[in-house]
Design an enzyme around this catalytic site. Sequence first.
Site, PDB file in Angstrom:
ATOM      1  N   ASP A 202      41.229  44.775  30.338  1.00  0.00           N
ATOM      2  CA  ASP A 202      41.209  43.803  30.871  1.00  0.00           C
ATOM      3  C   ASP A 202      42.793  42.961  30.669  1.00  0.00           C
ATOM      4  O   ASP A 202      42.851  42.509  29.124  1.00  0.00           O
ATOM      5  CB  ASP A 202      39.701  42.846  30.862  1.00  0.00           C
ATOM      6  CG  ASP A 202      39.250  41.105  31.356  1.00  0.00           C
ATOM      7  OD1 ASP A 202      38.667  41.181  32.309  1.00  0.00           O
ATOM      8  OD2 ASP A 202      40.855  40.335  30.241  1.00  0.00           O
ATOM      9  N   ASN A 210      49.541  33.769  35.999  1.00  0.00           N
ATOM     10  CA  ASN A 210      49.662  33.309  37.811  1.00  0.00           C
ATOM     11  C   ASN A 210      50.595  31.805  38.156  1.00  0.00           C
ATOM     12  O   ASN A 210      50.607  31.619  38.344  1.00  0.00           O
ATOM     13  CB  ASN A 210      47.800  33.221  38.299  1.00  0.00           C
ATOM     14  CG  ASN A 210      47.442  34.746  38.667  1.00  0.00           C
ATOM     15  OD1 ASN A 210      48.171  34.880  39.159  1.00  0.00           O
ATOM     16  ND2 ASN A 210      46.448  34.675  38.505  1.00  0.00           N
ATOM     17  N   ASP A 219      49.021  39.144  41.884  1.00  0.00           N
ATOM     18  CA  ASP A 219      48.767  40.364  42.511  1.00  0.00           C
ATOM     19  C   ASP A 219      50.341  41.214  42.167  1.00  0.00           C
ATOM     20  O   ASP A 219      49.779  42.875  42.428  1.00  0.00           O
ATOM     21  CB  ASP A 219      49.025  39.381  44.332  1.00  0.00           C
ATOM     22  CG  ASP A 219      48.164  38.496  44.779  1.00  0.00           C
ATOM     23  OD1 ASP A 219      47.185  38.249  44.319  1.00  0.00           O
ATOM     24  OD2 ASP A 219      47.888  38.734  46.048  1.00  0.00           O
ATOM     25  N   GLU A 246      40.772  40.206  37.479  1.00  0.00           N
ATOM     26  CA  GLU A 246      41.985  41.265  36.415  1.00  0.00           C
ATOM     27  C   GLU A 246      41.668  42.578  35.584  1.00  0.00           C
ATOM     28  O   GLU A 246      42.079  42.204  34.667  1.00  0.00           O
ATOM     29  CB  GLU A 246      42.806  40.089  35.654  1.00  0.00           C
ATOM     30  CG  GLU A 246      42.028  39.730  34.458  1.00  0.00           C
ATOM     31  CD  GLU A 246      41.502  39.108  34.794  1.00  0.00           C
ATOM     32  OE1 GLU A 246      40.602  39.167  35.401  1.00  0.00           O
ATOM     33  OE2 GLU A 246      41.230  38.191  33.607  1.00  0.00           O
TER      34      GLU A 246
HETATM   35  N1  LIG Z   1      47.524  37.228  41.231  1.00  0.00           N
HETATM   36  C1  LIG Z   1      45.778  37.461  41.179  1.00  0.00           C
HETATM   37  N2  LIG Z   1      45.246  36.654  40.320  1.00  0.00           N
HETATM   38  C2  LIG Z   1      43.819  36.510  40.835  1.00  0.00           C
HETATM   39  C3  LIG Z   1      42.831  37.264  41.096  1.00  0.00           C
HETATM   40  N3  LIG Z   1      41.726  37.975  41.006  1.00  0.00           N
HETATM   41  C4  LIG Z   1      41.821  36.783  39.683  1.00  0.00           C
HETATM   42  N4  LIG Z   1      42.425  36.295  39.381  1.00  0.00           N
HETATM   43  C5  LIG Z   1      42.627  35.511  38.201  1.00  0.00           C
HETATM   44  O1  LIG Z   1      42.801  35.814  37.180  1.00  0.00           O
HETATM   45  C6  LIG Z   1      43.117  34.844  36.134  1.00  0.00           C
HETATM   46  C7  LIG Z   1      41.194  35.365  35.213  1.00  0.00           C
HETATM   47  O2  LIG Z   1      41.357  33.993  34.255  1.00  0.00           O
HETATM   48  P1  LIG Z   1      40.153  33.858  32.861  1.00  0.00           P
HETATM   49  O3  LIG Z   1      39.502  34.984  33.126  1.00  0.00           O
HETATM   50  O4  LIG Z   1      40.286  33.134  32.597  1.00  0.00           O
HETATM   51  O5  LIG Z   1      40.869  35.185  32.505  1.00  0.00           O
HETATM   52  P2  LIG Z   1      42.100  35.732  32.016  1.00  0.00           P
HETATM   53  O6  LIG Z   1      43.299  33.997  31.549  1.00  0.00           O
HETATM   54  O7  LIG Z   1      43.044  36.773  31.667  1.00  0.00           O
HETATM   55  O8  LIG Z   1      42.547  35.382  29.724  1.00  0.00           O
HETATM   56  P3  LIG Z   1      41.783  36.274  28.776  1.00  0.00           P
HETATM   57  O9  LIG Z   1      40.772  37.129  30.056  1.00  0.00           O
HETATM   58  O10 LIG Z   1      40.429  35.622  27.929  1.00  0.00           O
HETATM   59  O11 LIG Z   1      42.951  36.929  28.352  1.00  0.00           O
HETATM   60  C8  LIG Z   1      42.579  33.276  37.219  1.00  0.00           C
HETATM   61  O12 LIG Z   1      43.362  32.541  36.585  1.00  0.00           O
HETATM   62  C9  LIG Z   1      42.291  34.080  38.522  1.00  0.00           C
HETATM   63  O13 LIG Z   1      42.958  33.653  38.980  1.00  0.00           O
HETATM   64  C10 LIG Z   1      43.651  38.365  42.287  1.00  0.00           C
HETATM   65  O14 LIG Z   1      43.213  38.856  42.914  1.00  0.00           O
HETATM   66  N5  LIG Z   1      45.350  37.740  42.454  1.00  0.00           N
END
Ligand SMILES: Nc1nc2c(ncn2[C@@H]2O[C@H](COP(=O)(O)OP(=O)(O)OP(=O)(O)O)[C@@H](O)[C@H]2O)c(=O)[nH]1
Length: 329
Positions: A202, A210, A219, A246
């Site tokens: 992860d 982002n 992406d 992610e």
């Molecule tokens: N660019 C992009 N972002 C994505 C996609 N799918 C999910 N995300 C983003 O990934 C982010 C995941 O955020 P969180 O679940 O808070 O996880 P994190 O910020 O990585 O925090 P931790 O996992 O705790 O380290 C969110 O902002 C989603 O919008 C995608 O297909 N493309």
Amino acid sequence: MSTESPDELPGRETRRLGSLRLRLTLALPLLNVLAVAAFEWSLGGDAPTPEGLARLAWLVLLLSAAQLLLVELWMLRPLRRLAAGCEAMESVPMPLTTDGEGAAPRLAVELDRIGHAMQRARDSLWQQEQAARELQRELTEQRQQLDQAQATLEANRRELASLERVDTLTGIANQRVFDEALRREFKRAQRQRGLLALAVLDLDQFRQFNETHGREAGDAALQRVAALLSTRFKRDTDLVARLGGEEFVALLPGFGMAEAQGVLESLREELRALRLPDGSSEQPLTVSIGLAAASPAHPYLSAQALLQAADEALYIAKHAGRDRLSLAA
Ligand SMILES: Nc1nc2c(ncn2[C@@H]2O[C@H](COP(=O)(O)OP(=O)(O)OP(=O)(O)O)[C@@H](O)[C@H]2O)c(=O)[nH]1
């Protein structure tokens, strides 16, 4: 400067022309008589005979007639035409007069006409406003329909993606393929008393990534990570997949905990070195990994239990500060 009204001029000129013709008719023969007498006298001949006088009289008569004819043709007739033209012009009514009697009603008519024109313009403006409002309403309706259609399309797209076997963003296997592979490989490992390692990866703080670099860069980062995983785990039996967001998994048949740990640690370093998205980022993109491995010495009851163990290890890695690999107990 003449004090006569311009209206009187053509009538007066016509009268003058008539009087001029009369005077010329009288004066020309007289002048001719005088001219002929002076001519005879200048010749200094004998006293005139009756025949000579008769001949002179005829001469004067003919001369006068010719002169009167010429005057009539070259002078009086053109002048009469001119006078008639002036009279005709006078008979045409003037479009605008400056006299006080006609001006006021005409002004009123003009003002009335302008008033009507303004009213018509106001009506037309009002109609156009109505039409614009109607158009705006239709536009709003169509926009709402479009939004609905887009929402439906997105829902269909998601449904279709879940039916498909490939993750549309990264091109690697999706959750559906992973679930099937996990069940299949777990059974195989159980049957063959083999090894099966499972890593859940992860990306750290991806939301922040982002927000800092933009969704498109996010992406692109996901695609780079997927490509890296595919390069590192490319045996026929290996499977890498994106579970969504992610989160990725690597299913490694034949790998025990130590072997998988070695490969995953180097992969973690490689990912850190990617320096996404453009190499200028101060904060490298990192990943937290939870690793579980099934073996005859450490069996799991089910594929689901193996996955849960890897998830719990990931949870521990995140809570221990991220950017690390954690092993399932
Ligand atoms: N660019 C992009 N972002 C994505 C996609 N799918 C999910 N995300 C983003 O990934 C982010 C995941 O955020 P969180 O679940 O808070 O996880 P994190 O910020 O990585 O925090 P931790 O996992 O705790 O380290 C969110 O902002 C989603 O919008 C995608 O297909 N493309």
